[in-house]
Design an enzyme around this catalytic site. Structure first.
Site, PDB file in Angstrom:
ATOM      1  N   GLU A 114      38.039  24.712  65.979  1.00 43.20           N
ATOM      2  CA  GLU A 114      37.887  26.087  66.210  1.00 43.20           C
ATOM      3  C   GLU A 114      36.474  26.550  66.318  1.00 43.20           C
ATOM      4  O   GLU A 114      36.053  27.820  66.695  1.00 43.20           O
ATOM      5  CB  GLU A 114      38.744  26.668  65.374  1.00 43.20           C
ATOM      6  CG  GLU A 114      38.236  27.007  63.861  1.00 43.20           C
ATOM      7  CD  GLU A 114      37.986  25.782  62.933  1.00 43.20           C
ATOM      8  OE1 GLU A 114      37.622  25.727  61.867  1.00 43.20           O
ATOM      9  OE2 GLU A 114      38.523  24.724  63.458  1.00 43.20           O
ATOM     10  N   CYS A 161      40.390  20.673  58.176  1.00 45.12           N
ATOM     11  CA  CYS A 161      39.453  20.712  56.844  1.00 45.12           C
ATOM     12  C   CYS A 161      40.390  20.923  55.516  1.00 45.12           C
ATOM     13  O   CYS A 161      41.187  20.243  55.078  1.00 45.12           O
ATOM     14  CB  CYS A 161      38.566  21.839  56.845  1.00 45.12           C
ATOM     15  SG  CYS A 161      37.078  21.508  55.774  1.00 45.12           S
ATOM     16  N   HIS A 166      35.758  20.737  62.765  1.00 44.63           N
ATOM     17  CA  HIS A 166      36.452  22.130  62.970  1.00 44.63           C
ATOM     18  C   HIS A 166      36.460  22.237  64.531  1.00 44.63           C
ATOM     19  O   HIS A 166      35.535  22.632  65.019  1.00 44.63           O
ATOM     20  CB  HIS A 166      35.499  23.003  62.351  1.00 44.63           C
ATOM     21  CG  HIS A 166      35.727  23.102  60.907  1.00 44.63           C
ATOM     22  ND1 HIS A 166      36.339  24.099  60.302  1.00 44.63           N
ATOM     23  CD2 HIS A 166      35.157  22.539  59.837  1.00 44.63           C
ATOM     24  CE1 HIS A 166      36.549  24.209  59.072  1.00 44.63           C
ATOM     25  NE2 HIS A 166      35.836  23.128  58.575  1.00 44.63           N
TER      26      HIS A 166
END
EC number: 6.3.5.3
Length: 227
Positions: free
Chosen positions: A196, A86, A194
């Protein structure tokens, strides 16, 4: 394997990244401030999402001048894995570690939802745990995720297999549905989604964990001690 999570003023996904590496991947990880001048002790570099320096001027435009970015450049040149997610992707673009540019989303609205990505190249150090054309679920959260490049650069990305991920249903207007690209050498990856935030089924998907597992697998293969 030891990871650095780079923290800029305004980063807000650094904790998610740290948790993904420490608690889900089971590897060593440290927070590293933007003022750091030595990353030699780390095997992998992670630039998390957020709003570094408030996204003033352009997203990532100020962060590219942070002290730590010279060290990120060195790590990339040395072949270490560098992942920008991002805002981290935006910083990599601004710093010239990846080609192209980022624009406001086509609908001019912030997008925050899980999306389906297609693994376009599963032969990179970030994607080797996936199957080619595998569809995975990874969330996005961005207002400026509309990736842009010229037709000439797009042809180059295609020829060099630098497109790692594409959106199945393009949410932001990105050229050729691009969600993530690598450098020519394949050790720097920038992506807007994302991973994560997709490391456990409790979060709705564990598909992002394979990306981090890919990095560790490649690193261990490259560091096998032979007698």
């Amino acid at each position: 394997m030891k990871f650095a999570v780079i923290v800029f003023p305004g980063s807000n996904c650094d904790v998610d990244m740290y948790h993904a590496i420490k608690d889900e991947l089971g590897e060593e990880v440290e927070y590293v401030r933007h003022t750091e001048k030595d990353l030699s002790r780390f095997d992998g570099i992670l630039l998390p999402g957020g709003f570094s320096y408030g996204d003033y001027l352009r997203c990532g435009a100020i962060s590219r001048f942070a002290n730590v970015m010279e060290e990120v450049q060195k790590a990339a040149k040395a072949g270490k894995p560098v992942l920008g997610v991002c805002n981290g992707f935006q910083i990599l673009l601004e710093s010239g570690l990846l080609p192209g540019a980022m624009q406001r989303n086509e609908n001019l609205k912030f997008i925050c939802e899980p999306l389906t990505l297609v693994v376009e190249n599963n032969k990179t150090m970030f994607t080797n745990a996936y199957k080619e054309k595998q569809e995975i679920t990874i969330p996005v959260a961005h207002g400026e995720g509309n990736y842009y490049c010229s037709e000439e650069l797009l042809e180059e990305l295609e020829e060099n297999n630098q497109i790692a991920f594409r959106y199945k249903d393009n949410p932001n207007g990105s050229v050729s549905d691009i969600a993530g690209i690598t450098n020519k050498e394949g050790n720097v990856l920038g992506m807007m989604p994302h991973p994560e935030r997709a490391v456990s089924e409790l979060l709705g998907s564990a598909d992002g964990l394979q990306l981090f597992q890919s990095i560790v697998r490649q690193w261990r293969e490259n560091h096998v001690i032979t007698s």
